[in-house]
Design a protein around this motif. Structure first.
Motif, PDB file in Angstrom:
ATOM      1  N   ASP A 152       0.832  -1.205   0.000  1.00  0.00           N
ATOM      2  CA  ASP A 152       0.000   0.000   0.000  1.00  0.00           C
ATOM      3  C   ASP A 152       0.864   1.252   0.000  1.00  0.00           C
ATOM      4  O   ASP A 152       0.566   2.226  -0.704  1.00  0.00           O
ATOM      5  CB  ASP A 152      -0.920   0.010   1.223  1.00  0.00           C
ATOM      6  N   ALA A 153       1.942   1.241   0.790  1.00  0.00           N
ATOM      7  CA  ALA A 153       2.825   2.404   0.851  1.00  0.00           C
ATOM      8  C   ALA A 153       3.582   2.581  -0.461  1.00  0.00           C
ATOM      9  O   ALA A 153       3.778   3.710  -0.930  1.00  0.00           O
ATOM     10  CB  ALA A 153       3.805   2.263   2.009  1.00  0.00           C
ATOM     11  N   VAL A 154       4.001   1.478  -1.060  1.00  0.00           N
ATOM     12  CA  VAL A 154       4.674   1.553  -2.361  1.00  0.00           C
ATOM     13  C   VAL A 154       3.736   2.151  -3.400  1.00  0.00           C
ATOM     14  O   VAL A 154       4.106   3.060  -4.162  1.00  0.00           O
ATOM     15  CB  VAL A 154       5.157   0.151  -2.800  1.00  0.00           C
ATOM     16  N   THR A 155       2.497   1.643  -3.432  1.00  0.00           N
ATOM     17  CA  THR A 155       1.514   2.135  -4.393  1.00  0.00           C
ATOM     18  C   THR A 155       1.224   3.616  -4.174  1.00  0.00           C
ATOM     19  O   THR A 155       1.109   4.391  -5.147  1.00  0.00           O
ATOM     20  CB  THR A 155       0.218   1.316  -4.285  1.00  0.00           C
ATOM     21  N   ALA A 156       1.112   4.025  -2.923  1.00  0.00           N
ATOM     22  CA  ALA A 156       0.846   5.436  -2.627  1.00  0.00           C
ATOM     23  C   ALA A 156       1.975   6.326  -3.128  1.00  0.00           C
ATOM     24  O   ALA A 156       1.740   7.404  -3.703  1.00  0.00           O
ATOM     25  CB  ALA A 156       0.650   5.631  -1.126  1.00  0.00           C
ATOM     26  N   THR A 157       3.221   5.888  -2.939  1.00  0.00           N
ATOM     27  CA  THR A 157       4.368   6.658  -3.433  1.00  0.00           C
ATOM     28  C   THR A 157       4.347   6.745  -4.955  1.00  0.00           C
ATOM     29  O   THR A 157       4.568   7.816  -5.534  1.00  0.00           O
ATOM     30  CB  THR A 157       5.680   6.015  -2.961  1.00  0.00           C
ATOM     31  N   PHE A 158       4.059   5.614  -5.603  1.00  0.00           N
ATOM     32  CA  PHE A 158       3.986   5.616  -7.064  1.00  0.00           C
ATOM     33  C   PHE A 158       2.957   6.639  -7.549  1.00  0.00           C
ATOM     34  O   PHE A 158       3.210   7.390  -8.499  1.00  0.00           O
ATOM     35  CB  PHE A 158       3.598   4.228  -7.573  1.00  0.00           C
ATOM     36  N   ARG A 159       1.802   6.674  -6.915  1.00  0.00           N
ATOM     37  CA  ARG A 159       0.745   7.575  -7.360  1.00  0.00           C
ATOM     38  C   ARG A 159       1.129   9.039  -7.176  1.00  0.00           C
ATOM     39  O   ARG A 159       0.819   9.892  -8.016  1.00  0.00           O
ATOM     40  CB  ARG A 159      -0.546   7.264  -6.615  1.00  0.00           C
ATOM     41  N   LEU A 160       1.799   9.343  -6.071  1.00  0.00           N
ATOM     42  CA  LEU A 160       2.238  10.721  -5.840  1.00  0.00           C
ATOM     43  C   LEU A 160       3.208  11.166  -6.926  1.00  0.00           C
ATOM     44  O   LEU A 160       3.068  12.252  -7.492  1.00  0.00           O
ATOM     45  CB  LEU A 160       2.900  10.841  -4.466  1.00  0.00           C
TER      46      LEU A 160
ATOM     47  N   GLU B 226      -0.470   0.974 -13.249  1.00  0.00           N
ATOM     48  CA  GLU B 226      -1.742   1.225 -12.562  1.00  0.00           C
ATOM     49  C   GLU B 226      -1.723   2.556 -11.814  1.00  0.00           C
ATOM     50  O   GLU B 226      -2.765   3.204 -11.649  1.00  0.00           O
ATOM     51  CB  GLU B 226      -2.032   0.081 -11.586  1.00  0.00           C
ATOM     52  N   ALA B 227      -0.543   2.980 -11.378  1.00  0.00           N
ATOM     53  CA  ALA B 227      -0.420   4.244 -10.647  1.00  0.00           C
ATOM     54  C   ALA B 227      -0.514   5.459 -11.566  1.00  0.00           C
ATOM     55  O   ALA B 227      -0.690   6.577 -11.081  1.00  0.00           O
ATOM     56  CB  ALA B 227       0.901   4.273  -9.887  1.00  0.00           C
TER      57      ALA B 227
END
Length: 285
Positions: A180-188, A246-247
């Motif tokens: 979840d944290a990896v995905t959140a960083t990717f999206r930012l 996906e991000a």
């Protein structure tokens, strides 16, 4: 922890700095990267080469991976800066020394560098830089953050302009983060201006690693767990590429250990080669 309180850097950050110095001292030229500044900052004492984790033969592949990923990131930053990308963000900067070793390039290219890390280790590093007489230039911004909080907001407050392209690098970090944290960083990062690039390392599952390296990786995993910073995330290339797409990244590519070997090690005769345990993802907005 009170504001300004120092905390020594994590053992992993120190090891990376020492391995980079060991590459210069134990491996024959040509050297993939030349960095003894991190050794000076870490100041491990005269007997540092006698440490078990500095064994020249046992750490050969790991050491090669560390210097190869550093060289690749810095080559990418230089290439993009030549094309007008003027912002470089180092997430989990640790004892990174780009700003000290490449100051002339940064100034020539008009590059603004942001080192993002936890407050305690960053305060410790700033004191060590001052003690060594290494001045902090105007274009280098230290950004102390709580990675569990609004660290992105702190980064923009420090001067990052999301409307201008940037290079964001994260080396040796994803294994400590949940998916979840990896995905959140990717999206930012994917929300930055078009032309921005994200480069990150990732650990592959143990069974993907060369057989002779698997025991060493398991020891590293156990050491991280015992130190309170367990490895949480492992990825195969297809999975991390899919997460990046996906991000919201438009282009993604996997940089394998074989790619790094071809790029930086083909002329070597001493067997120094990176491990496929840690590889890279490059994603472009």
């Amino acid at each position: 922890m009170s504001v300004g309180e120092e905390i020594a850097p994590e053992h992993t950050a120190v090891r990376v700095a020492l391995w980079r110095a060991l590459h210069l001292r134990a491996d024959a030229p040509p050297h993939v990267i030349e960095d003894e500044v991190g050794l000076r900052i870490a100041d491990p004492g005269e007997g540092w080469r006698e440490r078990p984790d500095m064994d020249v033969d046992a750490t050969r592949r790991t050491r090669a991976s560390i210097v190869a990923r550093a060289r690749f990131v810095e080559d990418l930053v230089g290439e993009l800066a030549e094309h007008g990308v003027g912002q470089y963000v180092v997430l989990g900067a640790g004892l990174d020394t780009f700003a000290q070793r490449r100051a002339a390039d940064a100034e020539r290219l008009g590059l603004r560098v942001f080192e993002v890390d936890r407050p305690g280790p960053q305060a410790w590093k700033r004191r060590r830089l001052a003690g060594l007489g290494l001045e902090i230039p105007e274009w280098l911004r230290f950004v102390p953050v709580d990675f569990e909080g609004d660290w992105w907001g702190r980064l923009t407050e420090a001067g990052l302009d999301p409307a201008r392209p940037a290079v964001v690098a994260s080396a040796g970090v994803t294994m400590y983060l949940s998916q979840d944290a990896v995905t959140a960083t990717f999206r930012l990062v994917a929300g930055l201006a078009p032309g921005s690039t994200f480069v990150t390392t990732f650990l592959r599952p143990v069974e993907d690693v060369e057989p002779e390296q698997q025991a060493q990786l398991r020891v590293a995993m156990e050491g991280a767990r015992a130190g309170g910073t367990p490895f949480l995330s492992f990825y195969r290339p297809a999975r991390i590429l899919a997460l990046a797409r996906e991000a919201g990244f438009h282009q993604t590519r996997h940089v394998s250990a074989a790619d790094l070997e071809k790029r930086y090690f083909t002329e070597r005769t001493d067997g120094l080669r990176p491990s496929r345990g840690e590889e890279l993802l490059v994603a472009t907005v």
